[in-house]
Design an enzyme around this catalytic site. Structure first.
Site, PDB file in Angstrom:
ATOM      1  N   ASP A 125      58.913  22.045-127.323  1.00 53.93           N
ATOM      2  CA  ASP A 125      58.659  21.230-126.134  1.00 53.93           C
ATOM      3  C   ASP A 125      57.752  20.066-126.515  1.00 53.93           C
ATOM      4  OD1 ASP A 125      56.232  22.569-126.527  1.00 53.93           O
ATOM      5  OD2 ASP A 125      56.811  24.129-125.106  1.00 53.93           O
ATOM      6  N   ASP A 133      54.402  17.780-125.530  1.00 52.27           N
ATOM      7  CA  ASP A 133      53.176  17.697-124.737  1.00 52.27           C
ATOM      8  C   ASP A 133      52.624  16.285-124.829  1.00 52.27           C
ATOM      9  OD1 ASP A 133      53.384  20.403-124.266  1.00 52.27           O
ATOM     10  OD2 ASP A 133      52.186  20.936-126.013  1.00 52.27           O
ATOM     11  N   ASP A 156      42.668  22.789-132.692  1.00 51.87           N
ATOM     12  CA  ASP A 156      42.339  23.793-133.708  1.00 51.87           C
ATOM     13  C   ASP A 156      42.543  23.307-135.152  1.00 51.87           C
ATOM     14  OD1 ASP A 156      45.053  23.833-133.142  1.00 51.87           O
ATOM     15  OD2 ASP A 156      45.165  25.979-132.686  1.00 51.87           O
TER      16      ASP A 156
END
Ligand code: ATP
Ligand code: MG
Length: 451
Positions: free
Chosen positions: A72, A74, A152
């Protein structure tokens, strides 16, 4: 001053030491705008036309650069969730811990996130951590560079602007990806303490992208593995499901074992894997799943977890039968299933629907031994027959059930009505008439058997 002190203690960088990003042009990275989904490009255009900054971010940029198809897309922006919502006809704000906006364009849903900032002394109740340093709420907005620092891994902190096709790279993510290294942004220990799920993400992303985890990020995992116990079971379940359906489940599970991470997740897994038949079965199940994912076929979470825990059900069932005096073996089988799901649920909450699927699949297994008359037809009518049958084939493949049984069900499934009737009769070794006669005489003698 206070903010600086807190940031130093928590190991985060402050807005004052914001780094200048590298701006990498398309000639260097090769990612072109038509590789971005139409809906995502529309979303970004709309936000940019309203005067906001907007970029494709995270997994999609990383996967495209690595030559993979993203799951997907983002978007990250400096517009607040409310401003984003107002810019689109079909948009709604979701989430509490982490507010995001879902923008609907055609059949696609694009997740739009506002740049996240630091949890300074002025963050109030918008940002909260628990006593281990785990982040509980995270709605402090900030600049793009702060947003990058809160992600992260360096390869996950790349911002792509489809308008000019540049990548904004604050942490040398493009270089790390080229060098096949998964590197943590900031101090790995601090980042694992903030969110222990990052340890699992490290394993999953390394396996998926074929990267090696940078030693500084890898080293602390073993000693910090216990922190996984602080993560809510439902979140662990989501992450575990992602890991198992990544198309690299075999690699992920073996790496989890290597890092000592599996104990907190599937507490039963280490026991199962130490048993040769159990290990063979689990690996086969994961290989089949990986194969399906790579072929773009759907995988059923119920089937997956049923496979992972099957040998535990068998062991539990055997133990219960040994101790039991009266209840039937059938009752004990159901008790074994419930106990296994319950023990597992303490660490990793399996949703009720998936637990239901698992039980349906398991419950069919002893029934596959019964191939006579009505019973065989009855099994065929079960709503979860196909999953149960696939599970049976896996068991035959693992050498746990004679292949003759699997073959019989394959033939029965594909046979026409007439052949089915003859197969069933063949099984029982008697004709319909004989069977009816026998039943009548049994009934007459008053000792009809029930099951
Ligand atoms: P995939 O979509 O393959 O699961 P992903 O990296 O896109 O991988 P998402 O959960 O979709 O994972 O997260 C999107 C982005 O949000 C990540 O790329 C990363 O930048 C950031 N992110 C996600 N989870 C965390 C986390 N636990 N800590 C910090 N940043 C995170
Ligand atoms: Mg993603």
């Amino acid at each position: 001053m206070i903010r600086k002190f807190i940031s130093r203690v928590l190991g985060r960088s402050t807005p004052t030491d914001a780094v200048e990003p590298a701006i990498i042009p398309v000639e260097q990275h090769g990612l072109q705008r038509d590789q971005i989904s139409r809906a995502c490009r529309r979303t970004i255009e709309t936000l940019q036309e309203s005067g906001y900054q907007a970029y494709v971010v995270g997994g999609a940029v990383r996967d495209l650069l690595a030559g993979l198809t993203p799951k997907d897309f983002d978007v990250a922006t400096n517009a607040t969730p409310e401003q984003v919502r107002q810019s689109f006809r079909r948009a709604r704000i979701i989430g509490r811990r982490f507010q995001i906006v879902h923008v609907g364009i055609g059949a696609e849903t694009i997740e739009v996130t506002t740049f996240r900032g630091h949890h300074g002394d002025d963050a109030g109740s918008h940002g909260q951590v628990d006593e281990q340093g785990r982040v509980l709420r995270d709605n402090v907005f900030g600049s793009q560079s702060e947003d990058a620092a809160r992600r992260d891994f360096t390869v996950n902190a790349l911002y792509y602007d489809p308008a000019c096709e540049n990548i904004v790279d604050y942490h040398h993510g493009v270089a790390d990806l080229q060098q096949k290294t998964l590197r943590m942004i900031g101090d790995p220990r601090t980042r694992y303490r903030e969110d222990p799920v990052r340890m699992l993400r490290a394993v999953r992303l390394a396996a998926k992208l074929g990267l090696s985890i940078d030693p500084a990020a890898r080293r602390p995992i073993r000693e910090m593995a216990d922190l996984i116990g602080n993560v809510p079971p439902s979140r662990l379940f989501d992450e575990m499901l992602k890991l198992l359906t990544s198309g690299h489940a075999v690699r992920c599970v073996s790496q989890l074992r290597e890092e000592g991470l599996h104990r907190g997740l599937l507490p039963l897994l280490d026991v199962i894997l130490e048993h040769p038949v159990g290990e063979r079965f689990v690996i086969l199940a994961l290989e089949t799943t990986d194969q399906r994912v790579r072929e773009g076929k759907p995988v059923s979470p119920g089937f997956l977890f049923a496979s992972l825990l099957w040998h535990e059900v068998l062991a539990k069932w055997a133990a219960l039968q040994k101790d039991a005096e009266s209840p039937s073996s059938h009752v004990l089988f159901f008790q074994a299933m419930d106990e296994v799901i319950e023990v597992q649920g303490e660490k990793l909450a399996i949703t009720r629907r998936i637990a239901g699927d698992m039980k349906d699949i398991w419950a069919l297994q002893p029934r596959f031994q019964q191939r006579s008359g009505k019973r065989a037809y009855g099994i065929l009518q079960q709503p979860r027959f196909k999953a149960g049958y696939d599970f049976l084939l896996l068991r035959t493949l693992a050498g746990e059930v004679e292949s003759e049984i699997g073959n019989w069900w394959t033939d029965f499934l594909h046979a026409d009505d007439e052949s089915r009737a003859s197969m069933v009769l063949g099984q029982a070794g008697e004709t319909t008439r004989k069977r009816r006669r026998r039943r009548r005489s049994v009934r007459a003698s008053g000792v009809e058997k029930t099951d």
